[in-house]
Scaffold this active site. Structure first.
Site, mmCIF file in Angstrom:
data_model
loop_
_atom_site.group_PDB
_atom_site.id
_atom_site.type_symbol
_atom_site.label_atom_id
_atom_site.label_comp_id
_atom_site.label_asym_id
_atom_site.label_seq_id
_atom_site.Cartn_x
_atom_site.Cartn_y
_atom_site.Cartn_z
ATOM 1 N N GLY A 55 54.984 36.376 41.501
ATOM 2 C CA GLY A 55 55.179 37.055 40.239
ATOM 3 C C GLY A 55 54.125 36.620 39.305
ATOM 4 O O GLY A 55 53.921 35.389 39.182
ATOM 5 N N ALA A 56 53.296 37.375 38.699
ATOM 6 C CA ALA A 56 52.096 36.944 37.807
ATOM 7 C C ALA A 56 52.424 35.931 36.818
ATOM 8 O O ALA A 56 51.567 35.114 36.789
ATOM 9 C CB ALA A 56 51.438 38.416 37.246
ATOM 10 N N ARG A 94 45.511 32.537 44.835
ATOM 11 C CA ARG A 94 45.698 33.997 44.984
ATOM 12 C C ARG A 94 44.779 34.726 44.327
ATOM 13 O O ARG A 94 44.432 34.322 42.928
ATOM 14 C CB ARG A 94 46.994 34.274 44.921
ATOM 15 C CG ARG A 94 47.968 33.665 45.848
ATOM 16 C CD ARG A 94 49.622 34.139 45.538
ATOM 17 N NE ARG A 94 49.723 35.606 46.046
ATOM 18 C CZ ARG A 94 50.547 36.323 45.829
ATOM 19 N NH1 ARG A 94 51.662 35.778 44.884
ATOM 20 N NH2 ARG A 94 50.771 37.437 46.195
ATOM 21 N N GLN A 206 60.420 41.841 48.394
ATOM 22 C CA GLN A 206 60.678 41.110 47.266
ATOM 23 C C GLN A 206 61.692 41.985 46.475
ATOM 24 O O GLN A 206 62.437 41.448 45.826
ATOM 25 C CB GLN A 206 59.586 41.124 46.317
ATOM 26 C CG GLN A 206 58.584 40.129 46.674
ATOM 27 C CD GLN A 206 57.324 40.456 47.561
ATOM 28 O OE1 GLN A 206 57.494 41.509 48.444
ATOM 29 N NE2 GLN A 206 56.194 40.012 47.371
ATOM 30 N N ASP A 247 50.125 42.960 37.931
ATOM 31 C CA ASP A 247 49.490 41.608 38.307
ATOM 32 C C ASP A 247 48.213 41.605 37.380
ATOM 33 O O ASP A 247 47.553 40.689 37.274
ATOM 34 C CB ASP A 247 49.232 41.316 39.885
ATOM 35 C CG ASP A 247 50.521 41.050 40.379
ATOM 36 O OD1 ASP A 247 50.878 40.157 40.531
ATOM 37 O OD2 ASP A 247 51.304 42.190 40.762
ATOM 38 N N ASN A 257 49.430 46.570 40.865
ATOM 39 C CA ASN A 257 50.861 45.906 41.475
ATOM 40 C C ASN A 257 50.992 45.883 42.872
ATOM 41 O O ASN A 257 49.962 46.232 43.587
ATOM 42 C CB ASN A 257 51.712 46.537 40.614
ATOM 43 C CG ASN A 257 53.066 46.016 40.483
ATOM 44 O OD1 ASN A 257 53.169 44.782 40.258
ATOM 45 N ND2 ASN A 257 54.197 46.668 40.740
HETATM 46 O O1 MRU Z 1 53.092 39.079 45.706
HETATM 47 P P1 MRU Z 1 54.076 38.741 44.529
HETATM 48 O O2 MRU Z 1 55.536 38.917 44.966
HETATM 49 O O3 MRU Z 1 53.497 37.895 43.669
HETATM 50 O O4 MRU Z 1 53.843 40.211 43.684
HETATM 51 C C1 MRU Z 1 54.675 40.359 42.430
HETATM 52 C C2 MRU Z 1 54.303 41.780 41.884
HETATM 53 O O5 MRU Z 1 53.611 42.442 42.295
HETATM 54 C C3 MRU Z 1 54.955 41.813 40.501
HETATM 55 O O6 MRU Z 1 55.297 43.326 40.265
HETATM 56 C C4 MRU Z 1 54.048 41.469 39.344
HETATM 57 O O7 MRU Z 1 53.403 40.002 39.935
HETATM 58 C C5 MRU Z 1 54.654 41.379 37.957
HETATM 59 S S1 MRU Z 1 55.738 40.034 37.843
HETATM 60 C C6 MRU Z 1 56.290 40.331 36.484
#
Ligand code: MRU
Length: 364
Positions: A55-56, A94, A206, A247, A257
């Site tokens: 999550g960003a 990442r 997720q 993201d 995203n």
């Molecule tokens: O690969 P991830 O689980 O890090 O991807 C997360 C997402 O795409 C979320 O929607 C994004 O990071 C927003 S989190 C507030």
């Protein structure tokens, strides 16, 4: 198997040990609740790369603490090149979430500015704590502004507001409240009837694992659906609103995203369903104009596609899903062009997904 983890932030300093940062191991949720100790910059890199945290906003804050741990580990030699090397190392964990490079660069500038201060370590920890607190405030503000959108639909509909979301942009992806989930929690706490369609979000699920867990813990009605179901529900008027996270969002309003978000946006456009991305300003890339051309999209291990993980009653187990000799491809994110968005929900309010509107909220 029911585990309790209400009122946890997702990252904190271990009690009585300022050299250990602790996080919830999200690889084990919703089946097991385990704390992961981060003691070195290499640990911080590992938890981001291997998605112990994801999550960003949380990736950004974890990297900020990673810079603090790098500082603690400095022994001797050229300090400036040491701390810059560790900054680049953390940024390479990442590629897509811009919060990562923002937080690392912010910490790096701070550390280099204050490098001769005697209390550099305390000040650097304070700085990381401030970035964490700021993300909590941003998420709560996003909740308040997003609540107004849900309330308008409720006043018109006078019934349960059905909201679809993709991936996990909840408190588990941030520090608290979440981004896409913050308006949902605010509405629920205000007694507005909401129901959430939760995309499972293959290949790492997720949505099915983390968003469903969060909503369940907060008592928010929800239904887990295969990723391909949302379009059908929209055609039958069963979705009033889509809220997703981001993201990386360009200054022109293109939104990167989790993979699959773009397809949801196309279905929403085709069925006149309002489609919002909720994001803090720490997720806006002020340098990028064309999201499809410029945003780096993560390519992850194909094994995440060819195998699937679950709980077999006693442990988390992975099983193969595809024939042994079949190839798989695993892009982690996609870009929804600004033209498909109804708007962006930020900590300063709701704006259209275009440069003029974004800069009106965030004058440079
Ligand atoms: O690969 P991830 O689980 O890090 O991807 C997360 C997402 O795409 C979320 O929607 C994004 O990071 C927003 S989190 C507030």
């Amino acid at each position: 198997m029911k585990i309790q983890c209400k009122h946890y932030n997702t990252i904190w300093l271990k009690k009585g040990d300022s050299k250990t940062v602790q996080v919830i191991d999200q690889r084990k949720l919703p089946f097991q609740f385990e704390i992961f100790n981060i003691k070195t910059v290499a640990d911080a890199f590992f938890v981001i790369k291997e998605m112990v945290v994801r999550g960003a906003p949380l990736i950004g804050v974890t990297a900020a603490y990673g810079m603090y741990l790098a500082l603690l580990d400095f022994k001797s030699g050229n300090f400036e090149s040491y701390i810059k090397e560790n900054a680049n190392y953390l940024k390479s964990s990442r590629p897509t979430a811009v919060n990562l490079s923002f937080a690392v660069d912010d910490m790096l500038d701070f550390i280099l500015q204050k490098k001769s201060n005697s209390n550099l370590i305390e000040k650097t920890l304070e700085k990381a704590n401030d970035l964490k607190e700021r993300e909590i405030q941003f998420s709560e503000k996003i909740g308040e502004f997003g609540l107004e959108i849900i309330e308008k639909i409720y006043q018109k509909k006078k019934g349960t507001v059905n909201i679809l979301t993709h991936c996990n942009a909840g408190w588990l992806a941030c520090i608290d409240w979440g981004t896409a989930t913050a308006p949902i929690y605010k509405a629920h706490l205000k007694g507005i009837p909401v129901h959430v369609w939760v995309d499972e979000t293959r290949p790492r699920n997720q949505g099915a694992r983390l968003t469903a867990f969060e909503l369940g813990e907060e008592g928010v009605p929800h239904t887990v659906i295969p990723d391909n179901t949302g379009g059908h529900l929209m055609q039958h008027g069963m979705v009033d609103l889509v809220i997703v996270g981001s993201d990386r969002t360009t200054i022109t309003g293109d939104v990167a995203n989790k993979i699959g978000t773009y397809l949801k946006a196309l279905a929403a456009k085709d069925n006149n369903v309002p489609f919002y991305a909720a994001l803090p300003s720490t997720t806006i890339d002020w340098e990028m104009e064309d999201g499809i051309k410029e945003i780096p999209i993560e390519l992850r291990d194909p094994k995440e596609v060819s195998e699937i993980e679950g709980w077999n009653g006693s442990e988390i187990k992975s099983v193969r899903l595809v024939p042994e000799n079949s190839k798989a491809l695993n892009y982690g994110f996609d870009v929804t062009p600004a033209r498909l968005l109804t708007g962006l929900i930020t900590e300063r309010g709701v704006c259209e997904a275009n440069k003029k509107s974004i800069l009106k909220l965030f004058p440079q």
